[in-house]
Design an enzyme around this catalytic site. Sequence first.
Site, PDB file in Angstrom:
ATOM      1  N   LYS A   1       0.838  -1.196   0.000  1.00  0.00           N
ATOM      2  CA  LYS A   1       0.000   0.000   0.000  1.00  0.00           C
ATOM      3  C   LYS A   1       0.879   1.255   0.000  1.00  0.00           C
ATOM      4  CE  LYS A   1      -0.317   0.187   5.052  1.00  0.00           C
ATOM      5  NZ  LYS A   1      -1.194   0.292   6.227  1.00  0.00           N
TER       6      LYS A   1
ATOM      7  N   ARG B   1     -10.153   0.548  15.467  1.00  0.00           N
ATOM      8  CA  ARG B   1     -10.022   1.362  14.274  1.00  0.00           C
ATOM      9  C   ARG B   1     -10.989   0.746  13.272  1.00  0.00           C
ATOM     10  NH1 ARG B   1      -4.088   1.827  11.600  1.00  0.00           N
ATOM     11  NH2 ARG B   1      -4.750  -0.223  10.898  1.00  0.00           N
TER      12      ARG B   1
ATOM     13  N   HIS C   1      -6.112  -6.904  13.055  1.00  0.00           N
ATOM     14  CA  HIS C   1      -4.822  -6.212  13.053  1.00  0.00           C
ATOM     15  C   HIS C   1      -4.406  -5.928  14.486  1.00  0.00           C
ATOM     16  CE1 HIS C   1      -1.598  -4.263  10.969  1.00  0.00           C
ATOM     17  NE2 HIS C   1      -1.847  -3.056  11.464  1.00  0.00           N
TER      18      HIS C   1
ATOM     19  N   TYR D   1      18.239  30.660   7.625  1.00  0.00           N
ATOM     20  CA  TYR D   1      17.216  31.507   8.230  1.00  0.00           C
ATOM     21  C   TYR D   1      17.336  31.547   9.748  1.00  0.00           C
ATOM     22  CZ  TYR D   1      14.807  31.446   3.707  1.00  0.00           C
ATOM     23  OH  TYR D   1      14.475  31.599   2.382  1.00  0.00           O
TER      24      TYR D   1
ATOM     25  N   CYS E   1      15.925  24.298   4.812  1.00  0.00           N
ATOM     26  CA  CYS E   1      15.089  25.197   4.010  1.00  0.00           C
ATOM     27  C   CYS E   1      14.197  24.381   3.071  1.00  0.00           C
ATOM     28  CB  CYS E   1      15.961  26.149   3.216  1.00  0.00           C
ATOM     29  SG  CYS E   1      17.094  27.115   4.233  1.00  0.00           S
TER      30      CYS E   1
ATOM     31  N   ASP F   1      14.335  24.161  -0.117  1.00  0.00           N
ATOM     32  CA  ASP F   1      15.031  23.605  -1.263  1.00  0.00           C
ATOM     33  C   ASP F   1      16.479  23.226  -1.010  1.00  0.00           C
ATOM     34  OD1 ASP F   1      12.755  24.435  -2.933  1.00  0.00           O
ATOM     35  OD2 ASP F   1      13.536  26.454  -2.613  1.00  0.00           O
TER      36      ASP F   1
END
Length: 376
Positions: A41, A139, A168, A264, A311, A313
């Site tokens: 998944k 759940r 589960h 920054y 940052c 990028d």
Amino acid sequence: MNADLHRRAEVVIDLDAIRHNIALLAGRAAASGAATMAVVKADGYGHGAVAVARAAVDGGATWLGTCSLGEALDLRAAGIEVRLLSWLDGDDVDFAPGIEQGVDLAASSMGELSRIAAAAGRAGSRARVHLKIDTGLNRNGCPPESWPQLVKAAAAEPDVDVVAIWSHLACADEPGHPSIDMQAARFDTAYTQAREAGLHPLRHLANSAATLTRPDLHFDLVRPGIAAYGLNPVPTADDLRPAMTFRSTVVLTKRITAGESVSYGHTWTANRDTTLALVPVGYADGVPRTLSGRMSVWLDGRRRPVVGRVCMDQIVVDCGDDEPAVGADVELFGAGADGGPTAREWADTIGTIDYEIVTGMYRPRVHRRYLGGAMR
């Protein structure tokens, strides 16, 4: 987006590692008489569902598990023919295409069972259904008080074949947790009730952790997920091999003097003259901003700290008196065999799990490359 122009970073997926991990897990299951469903998944936990599915089948999986029906149908469209189970969709999903493609479906309620049966009628084929009992995760799954009604209805439904019952585990990654035996006992009760309703289903309960630590809960089928990708959810010394490596390169170096600050907010200031290397990946590419000031990378044969804030990028690496070449390989996380960072290290540092790290690596600017055999 033209991938050839935007390979600022890549995740490298080792398909031989996937095959190895599945062979190990399937061997554990086979020793208990169980088959193996590899869970693929969420685009194969960020590794690429189709490539992972094929490698898993090569490694010994005879079933594949997906969350959504769309994920299962994508595997069928890729020519994958093993048994598939899909288990969670909204009430607007038409199950008929899945039934036509031989996808097994999960039902946790009378409503889901009715919708599957109606879809089977439209498809002109009987639906293969796995009834899910909630044994304590609270759940998805049928509440125990509603279970007798569900199994009786499923047994009487002419357009449905009940293939299995399943559940589960909530705390299997904590070996010895009392909830594991509690859930196993509830599962046994649910199985008895299903048999009393006239069903003869398979049983599956074991996730990765239980596959590794609870052979008594293997039953007919195990469902390893994260362990298939080489990440161990339990503190055991199993030979699982992480399949994903996250890489980039150096694009710029510069020398700064003591007292200069970086990125920054100027959260880091050099206490000596040093060389910085700029790496063009950031939080838009899967590097959590919460790792700012708390991570290192593998560059030129050693760990080097990332300084200043992560940052969008880019990140900045402190290289001291070394000056890496532009284009030098930077490993952000990988298998850790040489002492480099790992996805587990990232997760532990920021208080999450490695599942979140690797599944988050499906990013538009991050190219995916495979080793260990081409995608078929």
